[in-house]
Design a protein around this motif. Structure first.
Motif, PDB file in Angstrom:
ATOM      1  N   GLY A   1       0.773  -1.305  -0.040  1.00 21.58           N
ATOM      2  CA  GLY A   1      -0.008  -0.035  -0.022  1.00 21.58           C
ATOM      3  C   GLY A   1       0.718   1.134   0.105  1.00 21.58           C
ATOM      4  N   HIS A   2       1.826   1.390  -0.609  1.00 26.09           N
ATOM      5  CA  HIS A   2       2.788   2.684  -0.825  1.00 26.09           C
ATOM      6  C   HIS A   2       2.802   3.010  -1.785  1.00 26.09           C
ATOM      7  CE1 HIS A   2       5.334  -0.809  -1.875  1.00 26.09           C
ATOM      8  NE2 HIS A   2       6.118   0.117  -2.555  1.00 26.09           N
ATOM      9  N   GLU A   3       2.245   2.649  -2.871  1.00 29.92           N
ATOM     10  CA  GLU A   3       2.303   3.219  -4.542  1.00 29.92           C
ATOM     11  C   GLU A   3       1.821   4.829  -4.340  1.00 29.92           C
ATOM     12  OE1 GLU A   3       3.821   1.352  -6.522  1.00 29.92           O
ATOM     13  OE2 GLU A   3       3.452  -0.350  -5.339  1.00 29.92           O
ATOM     14  N   ARG A   4       2.693   5.523  -4.868  1.00 34.74           N
ATOM     15  CA  ARG A   4       2.320   7.004  -5.350  1.00 34.74           C
ATOM     16  C   ARG A   4       1.962   7.421  -6.471  1.00 34.74           C
ATOM     17  NH1 ARG A   4       1.906   7.994  -0.210  1.00 34.74           N
ATOM     18  NH2 ARG A   4       3.770   7.960   0.995  1.00 34.74           N
ATOM     19  N   ARG A   5       2.177   6.477  -7.625  1.00 36.56           N
ATOM     20  CA  ARG A   5       1.467   6.730  -8.947  1.00 36.56           C
ATOM     21  C   ARG A   5       1.519   5.270  -9.660  1.00 36.56           C
ATOM     22  NH1 ARG A   5       7.303   7.975  -9.356  1.00 36.56           N
ATOM     23  NH2 ARG A   5       8.383   6.365 -10.262  1.00 36.56           N
TER      24      ARG A   5
ATOM     25  N   PRO B   1      -0.970  10.186 -10.878  1.00 35.88           N
ATOM     26  CA  PRO B   1      -0.771  10.085  -9.369  1.00 35.88           C
ATOM     27  C   PRO B   1      -1.697   9.287  -8.692  1.00 35.88           C
ATOM     28  CG  PRO B   1      -1.594  12.293 -10.148  1.00 35.88           C
ATOM     29  CD  PRO B   1      -1.427  11.603 -11.619  1.00 35.88           C
ATOM     30  N   TRP B   2      -1.179   8.513  -7.572  1.00 33.63           N
ATOM     31  CA  TRP B   2      -2.383   7.409  -6.845  1.00 33.63           C
ATOM     32  C   TRP B   2      -1.717   7.421  -5.447  1.00 33.63           C
ATOM     33  CZ3 TRP B   2      -6.093   4.509  -8.371  1.00 33.63           C
ATOM     34  CH2 TRP B   2      -6.335   3.581  -7.554  1.00 33.63           C
ATOM     35  N   ASN B   3      -2.818   7.287  -4.960  1.00 38.68           N
ATOM     36  CA  ASN B   3      -2.453   7.229  -3.482  1.00 38.68           C
ATOM     37  C   ASN B   3      -3.705   6.084  -2.800  1.00 38.68           C
ATOM     38  OD1 ASN B   3      -3.208   7.433  -0.579  1.00 38.68           O
ATOM     39  ND2 ASN B   3      -2.165   9.417  -0.621  1.00 38.68           N
ATOM     40  N   ASP B   4      -3.115   5.001  -2.510  1.00 41.52           N
ATOM     41  CA  ASP B   4      -3.969   3.889  -1.940  1.00 41.52           C
ATOM     42  C   ASP B   4      -5.058   4.066  -0.981  1.00 41.52           C
ATOM     43  OD1 ASP B   4      -2.717   1.886  -3.918  1.00 41.52           O
ATOM     44  OD2 ASP B   4      -1.175   1.318  -2.344  1.00 41.52           O
TER      45      ASP B   4
END
Length: 103
Positions: free
Chosen positions: A68-72, A81-84
């Protein structure tokens, strides 16, 4: 790192029991028909946020899985851009949960 513990669900109607391993947090839907829970296990691939409908044979639904650490997110050649945690909070809010359901 802190790991979860067993969450035991017991049905008083038919005396059945379900054990969910490594649970750190959980929340019931307002109508009591859906349980969303977070898992922190020793194996990273088992970590995540899941939903189940207790009392049925339906498998759990994966809402988030992994570290759960993805930023993009990469889609084709485009980086988005991505924030779980943010996405999980939005999805859970649609089901009537507060943002407290996201670990």
């Amino acid at each position: 790192r802190t790991y979860g513990s067993e969450l035991v669900l017991r049905s008083l109607g038919n005396a059945s029991e379900t054990t969910l391993p490594d649970v750190t947090e959980f929340v019931w839907a307002k109508d009591g028909k859906l349980l969303v829970y977070a898992v922190s296990a020793k194996k990273d691939d088992e970590n995540g946020v899941y939903a189940i409908v207790p009392g049925t044979n339906a498998p759990r639904t994966v809402l988030l899985a992994g570290k759960g650490h993805e930023r993009r997110m990469v889609v084709g050649d485009e980086r988005r851009p991505w924030n779980d945690a943010e996405v999980a909070g939005e999805v859970l809010a649609e089901f009537g949960f507060t943002n407290q359901a996201v670990p």
